[in-house]
Motif scaffolding. Structure first.
Motif, PDB file in Angstrom:
ATOM      1  N   ALA A  44      28.653  -2.847 -10.144  1.00 23.53           N
ATOM      2  CA  ALA A  44      29.935  -3.480 -10.496  1.00 23.53           C
ATOM      3  C   ALA A  44      30.808  -3.711  -9.270  1.00 23.53           C
ATOM      4  N   ARG A  45      30.655  -2.880  -8.232  1.00 20.11           N
ATOM      5  CA  ARG A  45      31.525  -2.994  -7.054  1.00 20.11           C
ATOM      6  C   ARG A  45      30.847  -3.728  -5.893  1.00 20.11           C
ATOM      7  N   GLY A  46      29.593  -4.157  -6.070  1.00 18.47           N
ATOM      8  CA  GLY A  46      28.900  -4.873  -4.991  1.00 18.47           C
ATOM      9  C   GLY A  46      27.413  -4.616  -5.059  1.00 18.47           C
ATOM     10  N   ILE A  90      33.835   6.347  -3.743  1.00 15.56           N
ATOM     11  CA  ILE A  90      34.816   7.297  -3.206  1.00 15.56           C
ATOM     12  C   ILE A  90      35.295   6.863  -1.826  1.00 15.56           C
ATOM     13  N   ASN A  91      34.440   6.149  -1.102  1.00 16.02           N
ATOM     14  CA  ASN A  91      34.814   5.647   0.221  1.00 16.02           C
ATOM     15  C   ASN A  91      35.332   4.210   0.166  1.00 16.02           C
ATOM     16  N   ASN A  92      35.503   3.711  -1.049  1.00 13.03           N
ATOM     17  CA  ASN A  92      35.977   2.334  -1.220  1.00 13.03           C
ATOM     18  C   ASN A  92      35.104   1.303  -0.518  1.00 13.03           C
ATOM     19  N   LEU A  93      33.778   1.544  -0.469  1.00  6.00           N
ATOM     20  CA  LEU A  93      32.865   0.557   0.133  1.00  6.00           C
ATOM     21  C   LEU A  93      32.543  -0.490  -0.941  1.00  6.00           C
ATOM     22  N   PRO A  94      32.371  -1.755  -0.553  1.00  6.70           N
ATOM     23  CA  PRO A  94      32.100  -2.792  -1.556  1.00  6.70           C
ATOM     24  C   PRO A  94      30.623  -2.812  -1.969  1.00  6.70           C
ATOM     25  N   LEU A  95      30.135  -1.666  -2.428  1.00  5.60           N
ATOM     26  CA  LEU A  95      28.715  -1.500  -2.733  1.00  5.60           C
ATOM     27  C   LEU A  95      28.526  -0.678  -3.994  1.00  5.60           C
ATOM     28  N   GLY A  96      27.376  -0.896  -4.645  1.00  3.68           N
ATOM     29  CA  GLY A  96      26.984  -0.047  -5.761  1.00  3.68           C
ATOM     30  C   GLY A  96      25.974   0.982  -5.270  1.00  3.68           C
ATOM     31  N   GLY A  97      25.252   1.609  -6.231  1.00  2.00           N
ATOM     32  CA  GLY A  97      24.334   2.668  -5.829  1.00  2.00           C
ATOM     33  C   GLY A  97      22.932   2.465  -6.353  1.00  2.00           C
ATOM     34  N   SER A  98      21.956   2.804  -5.502  1.00  2.00           N
ATOM     35  CA  SER A  98      20.547   2.745  -5.921  1.00  2.00           C
ATOM     36  C   SER A  98      19.799   3.867  -5.213  1.00  2.00           C
ATOM     37  N   GLN A 147      21.815  -9.289  -0.679  1.00  4.94           N
ATOM     38  CA  GLN A 147      22.918  -9.541  -1.612  1.00  4.94           C
ATOM     39  C   GLN A 147      22.677  -8.880  -2.969  1.00  4.94           C
ATOM     40  N   TRP A 148      21.626  -8.051  -3.036  1.00  7.87           N
ATOM     41  CA  TRP A 148      21.275  -7.477  -4.344  1.00  7.87           C
ATOM     42  C   TRP A 148      21.073  -5.969  -4.265  1.00  7.87           C
ATOM     43  N   ASP A 149      20.163  -5.546  -3.401  1.00 10.96           N
ATOM     44  CA  ASP A 149      19.916  -4.102  -3.238  1.00 10.96           C
ATOM     45  C   ASP A 149      19.404  -3.866  -1.823  1.00 10.96           C
ATOM     46  N   SER A 204      28.617  11.470   2.885  1.00  9.07           N
ATOM     47  CA  SER A 204      28.775  10.019   2.742  1.00  9.07           C
ATOM     48  C   SER A 204      28.901   9.297   4.086  1.00  9.07           C
ATOM     49  N   GLY A 205      28.945  10.049   5.203  1.00  9.52           N
ATOM     50  CA  GLY A 205      28.924   9.403   6.525  1.00  9.52           C
ATOM     51  C   GLY A 205      27.701   8.501   6.670  1.00  9.52           C
ATOM     52  N   GLY A 206      26.588   8.872   6.004  1.00  5.75           N
ATOM     53  CA  GLY A 206      25.355   8.075   6.107  1.00  5.75           C
ATOM     54  C   GLY A 206      25.540   6.687   5.536  1.00  5.75           C
ATOM     55  N   VAL A 207      26.098   6.614   4.323  1.00  5.23           N
ATOM     56  CA  VAL A 207      26.242   5.285   3.716  1.00  5.23           C
ATOM     57  C   VAL A 207      27.394   4.516   4.365  1.00  5.23           C
ATOM     58  N   ILE A 208      28.390   5.234   4.880  1.00  7.65           N
ATOM     59  CA  ILE A 208      29.464   4.523   5.593  1.00  7.65           C
ATOM     60  C   ILE A 208      28.855   3.815   6.805  1.00  7.65           C
ATOM     61  N   CYS A 209      27.983   4.533   7.521  1.00  9.96           N
ATOM     62  CA  CYS A 209      27.381   3.925   8.716  1.00  9.96           C
ATOM     63  C   CYS A 209      26.425   2.796   8.330  1.00  9.96           C
ATOM     64  N   SER A 210      25.730   2.968   7.207  1.00  5.62           N
ATOM     65  CA  SER A 210      24.844   1.884   6.751  1.00  5.62           C
ATOM     66  C   SER A 210      25.667   0.635   6.456  1.00  5.62           C
ATOM     67  N   TYR A 211      26.819   0.838   5.852  1.00  3.04           N
ATOM     68  CA  TYR A 211      27.716  -0.294   5.593  1.00  3.04           C
ATOM     69  C   TYR A 211      28.159  -0.920   6.928  1.00  3.04           C
TER      70      TYR A 211
END
Ligand code: NAD
Length: 429
Positions: free
Chosen positions: A67-69, A99-107, A141-143, A357-364
């Motif tokens: 829903a968020r990206g 929680i980090n307000n990243l424009p992404l969902g989760g998989s 743009q999907w996953d 969550s530093g991992g996904v922040i850096c991935s972003y």
């Protein structure tokens, strides 16, 4: 590998969700929607071994909520991987991004096998075979895929290469955790452990404790544990023990040194799987204790950085009375059933969805840099991670104080609320 027979990690993730959904007074359709993955795939993955023998592996991919990206999640290689672990990780990643307000969902996704037992050429065929299965269900743009347990930058590059062959174009945004000279972000290796220790320093500040006067005990000395340990030592803390797996003995050990470990020395005797060489460690003066003994050390901080379900009812009593903070650097390391007992003992738990969550922040950030085709220095990346994760910690900590809930409840409530709102805004529910 310590899995209790009745333990199901997705059940635990759902219990966490239900608890916080109730605190948020979420309506039933929204609960039902957010408790269920949007999409999940089960693949049979045949590959040929170097001797020509075929082997059939299992693999999974769960795209939990977008829903968020576009969804974003790690790929795991582990012999004990299950669809429920992948579901839980995908759900947690959804909350982690929110929680980090990243424009992404989760998989999340995974292949059930032990890389220790496969040659590099066989692992390359597994990476490429896995991507052939998922290539039409994923993309920038999907996953987007990234690293997790036992997946390295080399694995990520093989996956990217196969995806680009299939789609006949360059698609660097499909994968994060790439090697630095192949569009990877500086600081990606350090990011989850680094972020966890940035939060530890904030928590200690709140408690009025100087980090140089603290001691810590770690479980896990792989990608996350090593970089967390490095920053903690740089900040002046003392690590008295580190537990890790020993593949040849099929057992975990805790390596202990009363005056504190020497980080550089331990790294020099650690293999690519984060396993410390037992004989060399003993010859360097480390005591080799049983695997669970990392919990009973006389320390202020416990850093579980290995795998899920490691602090449970059956070993809870081992936790040393001195412990004040547990930072969940791994995903799901504490059984939710003992959360209230930890609280009664006054131990502050920083939950995984915030802590690592530093991992996904850096991935972003890797995606952002790739889109600009302009790459930042490691210092710039790490300082941006510190700013982002500190701000998330402040949100969580303020919310926890306002509503008198734990950091775990506060993190989940903030994240679930953001994903629920995005799903409502899209009129999905
Ligand atoms: P890794 O494979 O690099 O390292 C795992 C470490 O755990 C190794 O030191 C291994 O020896 C140890 N270990 C494994 N089984 C053990 C056992 N039974 N007892 C004691 N030690 C054991 O994995 P990683 O990438 O560092 O991931 C660790 C945790 O952090 C996982 O829960 C993962 O999901 C989570 N995580 C990883 C990332 C990432 O980017 N890699 C990001 C966020 C969270």
């Amino acid at each position: 590998m310590t899995y209790l027979p009745t333990y199901n990690i997705f059940d635990m993730a759902l219990k966490q969700f239900e608890r916080c959904a109730t605190l948020l007074e979420l309506d039933q359709p929204t609960r039902d929607f957010l408790k269920t993955p949007l999409r999940e795939y089960h693949f049979s993955l045949p590959i040929f071994m170097d001797n020509g023998e075929p082997v059939i592996l299992k693999s999974f991919m769960v795209q939990y909520n977008d829903a968020r990206g576009p969804t974003k999640g790690g790929v795991r290689f582990h012999p004990s991987e299950t669809i429920d672990t992948i579901r839980a990780l995908a759900m947690w990643m959804t909350w982690k991004c929110a929680i980090n307000n990243l424009p992404l969902g989760g998989s999340s996704s995974g292949v059930v096998f032990d890389p220790h037992l496969f040659t590099a050429a066989e692992q390359e065929r597994i990476c490429r075979g896995f991507v052939r299965k998922i290539a039409h269900f994923s993309g920038p743009q999907w996953d987007v895929l990234g690293p997790d347990m036992m997946t390295s930058p080399q694995h990520m590059l093989w996956m990217l290469d196969e995806y680009e062959i299939i789609h006949n174009k360059k698609v660097p945004g499909f994968i994060t955790g790439k090697p630095i000279n192949q569009g990877g972000s500086k600081g990606r290796k350090e990011a989850p452990g680094y972020g966890a220790m940035v939060i530890v320093s904030e928590v200690l500040k709140d408690l009025g404790i100087e980090i140089s006067k603290t001691r810590a005990s770690f479980q896990g000395f792989g990608m996350v544990g090593q970089h967390a340990a490095q920053l903690y030592c740089q900040m002046g803390g003392t690590i008295s023990s580190i537990a890790c797996w020993n593949h040849s003995d099929r057992s975990a050990y805790t390596f202990f040194k009363k005056d504190g470990i020497n980080f550089e020395q331990l790294i020099s005797i650690t293999n690519q799987f984060g396993e410390i060489d037992k004989e060399k460690a003993i010859s360097l003066g480390y005591e080799c204790l049983p695997g669970d003994d990392w919990l009973s050390q006389d320390v202020d901080i416990l850093v579980p950085a290995a795998l899920e379900n490691q602090i449970r009812q059956d070993n809870f009593d081992k936790i040393n009375p001195r412990v004040k903070v547990i930072i969940e650097a791994a995903n799901g390391p504490i059984d939710l059933e003992i959360d209230s007992q930890l609280k009664e003992r006054g131990i502050i738990v920083v939950p995984d969805i915030l802590a690592n969550s530093g991992g996904v922040i850096c991935s972003y950030f890797e995606q952002v840099q790739g889109n600009m085709n302009y790459f930042w220095s490691k210092e710039e990346v790490l300082s941006k991670i510190a700013t982002q994760i500190t701000s998330a910690y402040m949100d969580v900590s303020n919310f926890a104080q306002t509503y008198q809930v734990s950091l775990r409840d506060s993190s989940y409530m903030l994240a679930i609320d953001r994903v629920a709102r995005a799903s409502h805004e899209r009129s999905w529910i």
